[in-house]
Scaffold this motif. Structure first.
Motif, mmCIF file in Angstrom:
data_model
loop_
_atom_site.group_PDB
_atom_site.id
_atom_site.type_symbol
_atom_site.label_atom_id
_atom_site.label_comp_id
_atom_site.label_asym_id
_atom_site.label_seq_id
_atom_site.Cartn_x
_atom_site.Cartn_y
_atom_site.Cartn_z
ATOM 1 N N SER A 29 0.834 -1.200 0.000
ATOM 2 C CA SER A 29 0.000 0.000 0.000
ATOM 3 C C SER A 29 0.874 1.257 0.000
ATOM 4 N N THR A 30 0.244 2.394 -0.251
ATOM 5 C CA THR A 30 0.981 3.661 -0.209
ATOM 6 C C THR A 30 1.551 3.911 1.181
ATOM 7 N N VAL A 31 0.776 3.570 2.227
ATOM 8 C CA VAL A 31 1.283 3.719 3.598
ATOM 9 C C VAL A 31 2.517 2.859 3.793
ATOM 10 N N HIS A 32 2.493 1.643 3.261
ATOM 11 C CA HIS A 32 3.644 0.736 3.349
ATOM 12 C C HIS A 32 4.877 1.388 2.703
ATOM 13 N N LYS A 33 4.694 1.941 1.508
ATOM 14 C CA LYS A 33 5.814 2.574 0.796
ATOM 15 C C LYS A 33 6.314 3.810 1.542
ATOM 16 N N LEU A 34 5.381 4.607 2.048
ATOM 17 C CA LEU A 34 5.772 5.788 2.815
ATOM 18 C C LEU A 34 6.565 5.399 4.053
ATOM 19 N N PHE A 35 6.066 4.391 4.775
ATOM 20 C CA PHE A 35 6.717 3.975 6.018
ATOM 21 C C PHE A 35 8.142 3.489 5.747
ATOM 22 N N LEU A 36 8.297 2.623 4.736
ATOM 23 C CA LEU A 36 9.638 2.123 4.419
ATOM 24 C C LEU A 36 10.559 3.250 3.965
#
Length: 304
Positions: free
Chosen positions: A172-179
């Motif tokens: 997800s976009t949140v996943h990409k942002l977090f990483l």
């Protein structure tokens, strides 16, 4: 506003771009000579804290999938953030943002070089007109660290946007942002320590305000593109430049000149025409999804 109609999606983008300008203002309010690397580290750290309530959207089974590409993109993101701070603290708000808007033009060039995509005549016009617009706004005799930093920001935005297409789609976009922010922390901390500046509370507040409002921008963009094809509303992104002109004029007393308006039109008008052309042309579902992901995940002010 759910963003499930074209009009509500456009309104979300207008509001989102206003939030992005507020994020820029928090950076611009930094004192001259403020520790740039310290700001970059603090904004990365505080953004991670703000993302903690959304950890449920992270696919833990694919937590570190594509970590090498994520790491490369994170460090490009860091370079873009550092360039953005230098540009915003030294250039007029509207001028810096106008140069940032050349990022979509650079995306076209990078897509040709690395993705093997072709350029239509209007896209080719956008490339030459966009870079010409940057020269008109900055003017060669005024090229300095601030100007190069603004161009560096646009290049990093574009590179990060192109790289989104290669990231795992299951994340997800949140996943990409977090990483992205997590992988930025070590390098940004090392740079902050090497900078050797004393830790200052005003930098913390600036980083926090910038992080909150840029996440608000990202949320608005996600909602806008969730139900509507990107080519129907993406021209609304350019309202950010109107916000930048208004805020720069009213708050900072920065009055745009004819060079600025001419260069801005050279950058934005071809991109708006491309958006109108795509609106009349059916977009294959795969291309539409790629456009939405790129727009939602890159952001105007930083490659989030």
């Amino acid at each position: 506003m759910s963003g499930n109609t074209v009009s509500s999606a456009i309104l979300l983008l207008v509001i989102g771009n206003a939030l992005a300008i507020v994020s820029d203002v928090f950076i611009k309010l930094l004192e001259p000579g403020a520790p740039v690397f310290q700001f970059a580290f603090l904004r990365s750290l505080l953004t991670l804290v703000l993302l903690l309530p959304l950890l449920g959207q992270i696919n833990r089974d694919r937590l570190l999938e594509g970590v090498g590409l994520h790491a490369l993109r994170a460090h490009i993101h860091l370079a873009g953030l550092i360039c953005m701070v230098v540009a915003l603290t030294t250039l007029p708000l509207a001028s810096a943002n106008a140069v940032f808007y050349v990022a979509p033009v650079i995306v076209m060039v990078l897509s040709v070089v690395f993705m093997g995509e072709g350029l239509r005549p209007l896209s080719l016009l956008a490339v030459f007109s966009g870079f010409g617009g940057v020269l008109v706004i900055l003017r060669p005799m005024e090229f300095n660290l601030a100007s190069l930093s603004a161009l560096g920001t646009a290049f990093c935005l574009a590179t990060a946007a192109v790289m989104v297409r290669k990231l795992p789609r299951e994340q997800s976009t949140v996943h990409k942002l977090f990483l992205s922010y997590l992988l930025m922390l070590p390098a940004s901390l090392v740079l902050a320590l090497l900078e050797g500046a004393p830790w200052r509370l005003e930098v913390v507040w600036s980083a926090l305000g910038s992080a909150i409002f840029i996440l608000g921008y990202n949320t608005s963009v996600l909602m806008a593109y969730r139900h509507v094809e990107a080519n129907q509303v993406t021209s609304a992104e350019y309202t950010g430049l109107i916000w930048a002109i208004a805020v720069g004029w009213i708050w900072f007393g920065e009055v745009p000149d004819l060079w600025f308006f001419t260069g801005s039109l050279m950058i934005i008008l071809p991109l708006v025409l491309i958006g109108l052309q795509r609106r009349r042309t059916p977009v294959p579902p795969r291309q539409a999804m790629a456009a939405e992901v790129t727009a939602a995940d890159s952001g105007k002010s930083q490659p989030d």
